[in-house]
Design a protein around this motif. Sequence first.
Motif, short mmCIF file in Angstrom:
data_model
loop_
_atom_site.label_atom_id
_atom_site.label_comp_id
_atom_site.label_asym_id
_atom_site.label_seq_id
_atom_site.Cartn_x
_atom_site.Cartn_y
_atom_site.Cartn_z
N LEU A 139 0.82 -1.20 0.00
CA LEU A 139 0.00 0.00 0.00
C LEU A 139 0.86 1.26 0.00
O LEU A 139 0.55 2.23 -0.71
N ARG A 140 1.95 1.24 0.75
CA ARG A 140 2.84 2.41 0.76
C ARG A 140 3.42 2.67 -0.63
O ARG A 140 3.50 3.82 -1.08
N LYS A 141 3.81 1.61 -1.30
CA LYS A 141 4.33 1.77 -2.66
C LYS A 141 3.27 2.29 -3.61
O LYS A 141 3.53 3.15 -4.46
N LYS A 142 2.06 1.77 -3.48
CA LYS A 142 0.97 2.23 -4.35
C LYS A 142 0.67 3.70 -4.11
O LYS A 142 0.46 4.47 -5.07
N LEU A 143 0.62 4.12 -2.86
CA LEU A 143 0.33 5.52 -2.56
C LEU A 143 1.40 6.44 -3.13
O LEU A 143 1.09 7.53 -3.65
N ALA A 144 2.65 6.01 -3.07
CA ALA A 144 3.73 6.82 -3.64
C ALA A 144 3.60 6.93 -5.15
O ALA A 144 3.82 8.00 -5.73
N LEU A 145 3.22 5.83 -5.80
CA LEU A 145 3.03 5.85 -7.25
C LEU A 145 1.84 6.73 -7.64
O LEU A 145 1.90 7.47 -8.62
N GLU A 146 0.77 6.65 -6.87
CA GLU A 146 -0.40 7.50 -7.14
C GLU A 146 -0.02 8.97 -7.05
O GLU A 146 -0.46 9.79 -7.89
N ARG A 172 -11.40 13.24 -10.60
CA ARG A 172 -11.15 12.03 -11.38
C ARG A 172 -9.67 11.73 -11.49
O ARG A 172 -9.29 10.55 -11.60
N SER A 173 -8.81 12.73 -11.45
CA SER A 173 -7.37 12.47 -11.51
C SER A 173 -6.95 11.55 -10.37
O SER A 173 -6.18 10.60 -10.57
N SER A 174 -7.47 11.80 -9.17
CA SER A 174 -7.14 10.96 -8.02
C SER A 174 -7.68 9.55 -8.21
O SER A 174 -6.99 8.55 -7.92
N SER A 175 -8.90 9.44 -8.70
CA SER A 175 -9.51 8.13 -8.91
C SER A 175 -8.78 7.33 -9.97
O SER A 175 -8.52 6.13 -9.81
N ILE A 176 -8.43 7.99 -11.07
CA ILE A 176 -7.69 7.31 -12.14
C ILE A 176 -6.33 6.85 -11.62
O ILE A 176 -5.88 5.73 -11.93
N ALA A 177 -5.67 7.69 -10.82
CA ALA A 177 -4.35 7.33 -10.29
C ALA A 177 -4.43 6.07 -9.42
O ALA A 177 -3.57 5.18 -9.51
N VAL A 178 -5.46 5.98 -8.59
CA VAL A 178 -5.64 4.78 -7.76
C VAL A 178 -5.84 3.55 -8.63
O VAL A 178 -5.19 2.51 -8.46
N THR A 179 -6.76 3.67 -9.58
CA THR A 179 -7.14 2.52 -10.40
C THR A 179 -6.00 2.02 -11.28
O THR A 179 -5.75 0.81 -11.38
N VAL A 206 -13.54 -2.29 -10.13
CA VAL A 206 -12.10 -2.04 -10.07
C VAL A 206 -11.74 -0.59 -9.77
O VAL A 206 -10.66 -0.31 -9.24
N ILE A 207 -12.63 0.34 -10.11
CA ILE A 207 -12.30 1.75 -9.90
C ILE A 207 -12.13 2.04 -8.41
O ILE A 207 -12.93 1.62 -7.58
N ASN A 208 -11.04 2.72 -8.08
CA ASN A 208 -10.71 3.12 -6.70
C ASN A 208 -10.40 1.93 -5.78
O ASN A 208 -10.33 2.11 -4.56
N CYS A 209 -10.20 0.75 -6.33
CA CYS A 209 -9.88 -0.41 -5.49
C CYS A 209 -8.42 -0.36 -5.04
O CYS A 209 -7.53 -0.12 -5.86
N ARG A 210 -8.19 -0.60 -3.73
CA ARG A 210 -6.83 -0.68 -3.21
C ARG A 210 -6.56 -2.04 -2.56
O ARG A 210 -5.63 -2.18 -1.78
N CYS A 211 -7.36 -3.03 -2.89
CA CYS A 211 -7.13 -4.38 -2.37
C CYS A 211 -5.82 -4.92 -2.92
O CYS A 211 -5.25 -4.38 -3.87
N GLY A 212 -5.34 -5.98 -2.32
CA GLY A 212 -4.11 -6.61 -2.78
C GLY A 212 -4.25 -8.12 -2.73
O GLY A 212 -5.19 -8.66 -2.15
N ILE A 213 -3.28 -8.79 -3.35
CA ILE A 213 -3.24 -10.25 -3.34
C ILE A 213 -1.94 -10.71 -2.68
O ILE A 213 -0.87 -10.21 -3.01
N SER A 214 -2.07 -11.65 -1.77
CA SER A 214 -0.88 -12.31 -1.23
C SER A 214 -0.78 -13.69 -1.86
O SER A 214 -1.79 -14.35 -2.10
N TYR A 215 0.44 -14.10 -2.15
CA TYR A 215 0.69 -15.39 -2.79
C TYR A 215 1.45 -16.29 -1.83
O TYR A 215 2.33 -15.82 -1.09
N ASN A 216 1.10 -17.57 -1.81
CA ASN A 216 1.76 -18.51 -0.92
C ASN A 216 3.13 -18.85 -1.53
O ASN A 216 3.28 -19.83 -2.26
N THR A 217 4.10 -18.00 -1.23
CA THR A 217 5.42 -18.16 -1.84
C THR A 217 6.13 -19.43 -1.35
O THR A 217 6.95 -19.99 -2.07
#
Length: 270
Positions: free
Chosen positions: A7-14, A154-161, A249-260
């Motif tokens: 989430l921290r990385k995503k927020l920085a990219l947004e 919309r700029s904020s919403s597009i950035a999240v998506t 999908v719009i404005n979604c900030r969910c994530g996926i964890s993988y069983n590494t």
Amino acid sequence: MSAADDLRKKLALEKQLVPKLNAYHADILRNFTNLYARVGIIPPMMQFDAALASILTVHYAAAQSAFTGSISDDMPHGAEITAAEKAEIAAALVAYFRREAARRAEDINGTTADNLRRSVELAVATQEVDKPPLSRIEIAFFAAGIAHRVLSNRSSSIAVTETQLGAEATKATEAEVLFGMNPSVAGGDNIREDSQPTKTWESVGDDHVRDAHLEADGQEVPISEPFIVAGESLMFPGDTNLGASAGNVINCRCGISYNTAEIADQRQEV
């Protein structure tokens, strides 16, 4: 990598993308104001598709760079990612992001055209019955002011998506290639009957998460299969290739964890 790190990385990219989108929208509004003031029409949005696709392509690449290694860095000795796998992942993502940038730019600009039309309608509605009719110039500037507020949001919403797409597609492709699958972003049919590592849907869990995504929190499926969220199939948050709607999908900030650990075990067994 933890969900909090993601989430921290995503927020920085947004944060990096929003100013670029604001500048892009400012160009559209300047074009709109000039054209509407002169001839009373809204510019065709298709002329802006290439510029927006370029912005998105660069952003997806930044997300790819930020999230590369999210899965492969967890592989122990004997299960490390190979050079060939890195090349496969990179090639699949470059092709996928190029396609998605073009498609999403067209969709986003279609909505922008609707925003501009609605802004003109609202500007015209400010006409007072006992006053002279508004000129095209007046309508153009009133409408541009209305549209500016809409497009800023919309700029904020597009950035999240769009950050979500770049980040989660990168993670998914790494996990799939490490498991020996054809990347789902490349459109391969990957449903398998063998024992598979799992992936788990994780919502942010705050008051802004839509109900369907809260309900999906903790949903665990084999790595080759989609999640079912609000009755729709998604390989990862932001994925629309299996028919998921924009509203999912719009404005979604969910994530996926993988069983590494399971991925590593299966790689070491090969």
